[in-house]
Design a protein around this motif. Structure first.
Motif, short mmCIF file in Angstrom:
data_model
loop_
_atom_site.label_atom_id
_atom_site.label_comp_id
_atom_site.label_asym_id
_atom_site.label_seq_id
_atom_site.Cartn_x
_atom_site.Cartn_y
_atom_site.Cartn_z
N PHE A 6 0.84 -1.19 0.00
CA PHE A 6 0.00 0.00 0.00
C PHE A 6 0.88 1.24 0.00
N ASP A 7 0.57 2.18 -0.89
CA ASP A 7 1.30 3.44 -0.99
C ASP A 7 0.43 4.55 -0.41
N PRO A 8 0.76 5.06 0.78
CA PRO A 8 -0.09 6.08 1.40
C PRO A 8 -0.22 7.35 0.58
N GLU A 11 -3.08 6.91 -5.24
CA GLU A 11 -4.52 7.07 -5.35
C GLU A 11 -5.21 5.95 -4.58
N THR A 12 -6.10 6.33 -3.70
CA THR A 12 -6.77 5.39 -2.81
C THR A 12 -8.26 5.67 -2.79
N ARG A 13 -9.06 4.62 -2.84
CA ARG A 13 -10.51 4.76 -2.70
C ARG A 13 -10.89 4.30 -1.30
N HIS A 21 -13.28 0.88 4.23
CA HIS A 21 -12.61 -0.06 3.35
C HIS A 21 -11.72 0.73 2.41
N TRP A 22 -10.42 0.47 2.47
CA TRP A 22 -9.46 1.16 1.64
C TRP A 22 -9.04 0.23 0.52
N ALA A 25 -5.37 0.07 -6.43
CA ALA A 25 -5.07 -0.84 -7.53
C ALA A 25 -3.67 -1.42 -7.39
N GLY A 26 -3.56 -2.74 -7.48
CA GLY A 26 -2.27 -3.42 -7.45
C GLY A 26 -1.70 -3.67 -6.08
N ALA A 27 -2.36 -3.18 -5.02
CA ALA A 27 -1.81 -3.35 -3.67
C ALA A 27 -2.21 -4.69 -3.08
N VAL A 28 -1.33 -5.26 -2.27
CA VAL A 28 -1.59 -6.49 -1.55
C VAL A 28 -2.60 -6.19 -0.45
#
Length: 138
Positions: A6-8, A11-13, A21-22, A25-28
């Motif tokens: 996760f990259d803080p 772009e995060t939804r 719920h976070w 895309a592409g995050a474990v």
């Protein structure tokens, strides 16, 4: 590698539901789900009271539900809160309360096969473990 961490700053939804719920895309993602009878209602209610008391002792308004307070806590308080209460939940699950139907090999296989069904199409499945009353997966 299975995916990115996760990259803080990425772009995060964030969707609000029972808990935030976070997704990114592409995050474990680490997921735990459990059987409905794995934690009795009385235990869940006791934990809610304990969470409210935890907040009250630290000076937070205990009339406000802990779910509302959680995203607003000071970072150190939030980390302490999550560490204490997540560990409590995991320890309880590991004591195998409820029907523990996932202990049956034929039922565990159904769960395993289901988790792998869309592997490589809709997601990339990492490791997972089917416990007697809950499942952990990456």
């Amino acid at each position: 590698m299975l995916g990115e961490l996760f990259d803080p700053k990425g772009e995060t939804r964030i969707d609000e539901h029972c808990r935030p719920h976070w997704s990114q895309a592409g995050a474990v993602v680490f997921i735990t789900f459990r059987l409905a009878d794995s934690i009795p209602r009385e235990v869940l209610e006791r934990w809610d009271r304990e969470k409210q008391e935890w907040l009250r002792v630290r000076g937070y308004d205990s009339r406000v539900d802990w779910n509302t307070w959680l995203p607003q806590l000071r970072e150190s308080d939030r980390e302490d809160f999550l560490r204490e209460f997540n560990r409590c939940r995991e320890d309880f699950l590991d004591t195998c309360h409820g029907s523990c139907i996932l202990r049956r090999p034929e039922v565990a296989k159904i769960v395993s096969d289901s988790l792998l069904h869309f592997d490589g199409e809709r997601y990339r499945m990492g490791d997972f473990v089917v416990m007697p009353n809950h499942v952990h997966l990456l």
